[in-house]
Design an enzyme around this catalytic site. Structure first.
Site, PDB file in Angstrom:
ATOM      1  N   GLU A 102      -1.978 125.830   2.862  1.00  0.00           N
ATOM      2  CA  GLU A 102      -3.357 125.624   3.115  1.00  0.00           C
ATOM      3  C   GLU A 102      -4.177 126.560   2.774  1.00  0.00           C
ATOM      4  O   GLU A 102      -5.415 126.477   3.166  1.00  0.00           O
ATOM      5  CB  GLU A 102      -3.254 125.449   4.677  1.00  0.00           C
ATOM      6  CG  GLU A 102      -3.006 126.672   5.492  1.00  0.00           C
ATOM      7  CD  GLU A 102      -3.053 126.346   6.982  1.00  0.00           C
ATOM      8  OE1 GLU A 102      -1.823 125.927   7.665  1.00  0.00           O
ATOM      9  OE2 GLU A 102      -4.034 126.764   7.376  1.00  0.00           O
TER      10      GLU A 102
ATOM     11  N   CYS B 144       0.955 124.736   8.662  1.00  0.00           N
ATOM     12  CA  CYS B 144       2.007 125.685   8.331  1.00  0.00           C
ATOM     13  C   CYS B 144       3.496 125.171   8.040  1.00  0.00           C
ATOM     14  O   CYS B 144       4.262 125.762   7.758  1.00  0.00           O
ATOM     15  CB  CYS B 144       2.201 126.512   9.719  1.00  0.00           C
ATOM     16  SG  CYS B 144       0.655 127.692   9.802  1.00  0.00           S
TER      17      CYS B 144
ATOM     18  N   HIS C 295       9.255 128.513  12.679  1.00  0.00           N
ATOM     19  CA  HIS C 295       8.012 129.062  12.119  1.00  0.00           C
ATOM     20  C   HIS C 295       7.673 130.106  13.337  1.00  0.00           C
ATOM     21  O   HIS C 295       8.082 130.236  14.409  1.00  0.00           O
ATOM     22  CB  HIS C 295       7.198 127.937  12.476  1.00  0.00           C
ATOM     23  CG  HIS C 295       5.713 128.240  12.004  1.00  0.00           C
ATOM     24  ND1 HIS C 295       5.261 129.066  11.108  1.00  0.00           N
ATOM     25  CD2 HIS C 295       4.496 128.309  12.786  1.00  0.00           C
ATOM     26  CE1 HIS C 295       4.000 129.357  10.949  1.00  0.00           C
ATOM     27  NE2 HIS C 295       3.426 128.762  12.164  1.00  0.00           N
TER      28      HIS C 295
END
Ligand code: ZN
Lengths: 142, 347
Positions: free
Chosen positions: B80, B112, B235
C-alpha cells in the site's frame, strides 16, 4: 507549455531507460578476443581494440579502492548529503564509481568488501521520474 | 482451496532496512500513549522504498530457489506504499531481477493483506499450469501520522516467495481459505498521505473476526487442530492482537514465537505476516506444518497452510535469514527519523 516541455526534457527519460541494464543488473561487456570484463559498457575493448564484445552480468561484489565524502552535491542529490562515493574494484576486474549506502562515515575503509544493492539514485521532484540503480554496501554475509 | 496441480514454495527471501527507532524515543517526543508494547521498529533509509526493498527480498528468494529468473511467469507485488500512483512497482522489480520481458507483472492491493493476496494468485497461476514459477512479494514502507498511535508501529520491510511445483518445493501448500467483508476499520483516500483508523473498531469486528474465521475454517476444511501445527504466524499490527487471536484459536506462545517479529521491527503492513512467515520457514524442520494468517483492513484475511519438505534444510551460510536483517541495526533518534521519513515537509 514551454516550461512543461523543458521539464520533461531535463528528466532525460530515454537516457535513464537506456542505462537500465547497467544500473539495475550491472551488465557490462566481456571481450571475446582478450577475455577482459568491461564496465561500463563500451563499443571497443580498451585493452586490445576488439569490437567483439558480449553482454556480461557482474556478480556485484568487490572492494573499496578509494572513497570520498560529499558535502557539496550536484543538483538532484542534495537530500542525501553527506554521502560517500567510492571507487570499487569489482571481483571481475573493472573499477567502478558508485555511492555507498547503509554506512556511517566513520565505518568506511579501503579494502572493505562491498556488495551491490539497488536503491533510489535520485528523483526529479515530487512529480518526476524516480531513478533506481546500483549502490554498494558492506557485505552482509558470506 | 487448493489448485488441482500441487504447488509449494521453492524459494523465499526477506528484507528489513537497517535503521531502528525505539518506541520510547517516539514516546519521549509525543507522550501520546500511556504504555509501550514493543521495543523498536524498522525505518527505511533515504534511498529506500517499496521497490528497492522488494528487489532485495526477491533477489534473496531467487538465490535460495537457484532458478533462472527468465523462468518466472509472474512478478506480483502486494503493497500500500507504491512509489508511483500510476506506474507498476512490479515492472521495475521484474526488470531488476532479469525476469522481463516474457512475464506477467502487476501490483496487488488489499491494505496489509496485499502480500498474501499476491501469494494466492501465484498459487492459482502455477497450480493451473499457466506458469512454471510465479513470484509473490508483500512489502511496505508504512505510513503513520506523527503523534498518532500508528507511529509507534508503522515500519518497513517485506518478504518474497517463489511458487512452483510441489516436487521442487521446500514447503508445499496444503490449502488456503479467504474470509472478507466490507468493514471500514482503516482507510486512506486518494491524495491523502496518512490513513484514518477507527481506533477500537479495528479490533473485534475487523482484525479478530477475520483472522479467527479464516484460520478456523481452513483448519476445519483440512481436518486439523492447533496441535497439528508446529508454528503459526498472524498479521502483527501490535503485540497484543496476534497473541490474543492465537490464544482464542488454541495456539501456544511457543507456536507463535518463531514468526513473531512486531516487538523488534514493528508492523510492516503488507510485509508483516510475510516477514513472520519467512522467519518461521527459517526455523522450520522437514515435516513442520505452518499456519499463515494475514489481515488487511477493509477487511479480510487469507489463511494458508504449508508443510516443510526435506528441502527446507539448506546448509548455505551465504543465504540471508530474517534474523540477519533483524540483528543488522543502527539506532536513530526522532530528528533523524523525521528526516528519513520526510516528515519535515508538511503532509
Ligand atoms: Zn579485448
Amino acid at each position: 507549455m514551454a516550461r512543461k516541455k523543458r521539464k520533461v526534457k531535463s528528466m532525460s527519460l530515454a537516457r535513464h531507460w537506456r542505462l537500465q541494464d547497467e544500473r539495475y543488473k550491472l551488465i557490462g561487456r566481456e571481450c571475446a578476443a582478450c577475455g577482459k570484463k568491461l564496465f561500463p559498457t563500451r563499443d571497443i575493448c580498451p585493452h586490445c581494440g576488439s569490437r567483439d564484445l558480449k553482454p556480461y552480468r557482474f556478480a556485484g561484489r568487490g572492494e573499496i579502492y578509494s572513497y570520498s565524502t560529499i558535502y557539496q552535491p550536484p543538483a538532484g542529490y542534495e537530500g542525501f548529503v553527506p554521502y560517500t562515493v567510492a571507487l570499487i574494484r569489482l571481483d571481475e576486474g573493472p573499477l567502478i564509481t558508485a555511492q555507498l549506502t547503509d554506512v556511517d562515515r566513520e565505518g568506511v575503509e579501503i579494502g572493505q568488501r562491498v556488495e551491490m544493492v539497488t536503491r533510489r539514485l535520485r528523483e526529479y521532484g515530487p512529480e518526476g521520474l524516480i531513478v533506481y540503480g546500483y549502490k554498494f554496501r558492506p557485505v552482509l554475509k558470506g | 482451496m487448493k489448485p488441482n496441480r500441487e504447488v509449494g514454495i521453492i524459494g523465499y527471501g526477506a528484507y528489513i532496512p537497517r535503521y531502528r527507532i525505539r518506541a520510547d524515543e517516539i514516546l519521549r517526543v509525543w507522550k501520546s500513549i500511556d504504555s509501550i508494547h514493543l521495543e523498536e521498529k524498522s525505518v527505511p533509509g533515504l534511498d529506500e522504498d517499496t521497490i528497492t526493498m522488494a528487489i532485495e527480498a526477491a533477489r534473496n528468494a531467487l538465490k535460495r530457489a537457484a532458478i533462472d529468473p527468465q523462468e518466472i511467469g509472474a512478478v506480483w507485488v502486494g503493497s500500500e506504499s507504491k512509489p508511483y500512483a500510476v506506474k507498476p512497482t512490479a515492472t521495475i522489480v521484474a526488470e531488476a531481477l532479469g525476469a522481463t520481458p516474457h512475464t506477467n507483472a502487476a501490483d496487488w492491493e488489499f491494505a496489509c493483506k496485499a502480500g498474501t493476496e499476491a501469494m494466492q494468485a501465484a498459487i492459482g497461476f502455477v497450480g493451473s499450469g499457466m506458469a512454471k514459477y510465479a513470484l509473490a512479494i508483500g512489502v511496505d514502507t508504512a505510513q503513520g501520522r506523527p503523534g498518532d498511535q500508528l507511529e509507534y508501529t508503522a515500519s518497513a520491510g517485506g518478504a518474497a516467495f517463489i511458487i512452483g511445483p510441489k516436487e521442487e518445493s521446500l514447503a508445499y501448500l496444503e490449502g488456503s481459505y479467504s474470509y472478507v467483508s466490507d468493514t471500514p476499520d482503516f482507510f486512506r483516500r486518494p491524495h491523502q498521505y496518512y490513513p484514518q483508523h477507527g481506533h477500537r473498531f479495528t479490533g473485534e469486528p475487523a482484525y479478530f473476526k477475520h483472522t479467527y474465521c479464516a484460520a478456523q475454517h481452513l483448519m476445519e476444511e483440512l481436518g486439523y487442530t492447533p496441535r497439528d501445527y508446529a508454528m503459526v504466524v498472524f498479521h502483527q499490527p501490535n503485540s497484543k492482537f496476534p497473541r490474543r487471536v492465537a490464544q482464542r484459536l488454541g495456539f501456544t506462545e511457543e507456536q507463535l514465537k518463531p514468526g513473531f517479529l512486531v516487538e523488534v521491527i514493528g508492523n510492516a503492513y503488507a510485509g508483516s505476516s510475510p516477514l513472520g512467515f519467512a522467519a518461521a520457514l527459517d526455523e522450520a524442520q522437514p515435516g513442520d506444518r505452518i499456519l499463515l494468517v494475514s489481515f488487511g483492513s477493509g477487511a479480510g484475511s487469507d489463511a494458508l497452510t504449508f508443510t516443510a519438505t526435506e528441502q527446507i534444510v539448506k546448509n548455505d551460510d551465504t543465504l540471508l535469514r530474517v534474523r540477519d536483517y533483524i540483528s543488522r541495526r543502527r539506532e536513530i533518534d526522532y530528528g533523524t527519523y523525521c528526516r528519513y521519513r520526510d516528515n519535515l515537509n508538511n503532509h
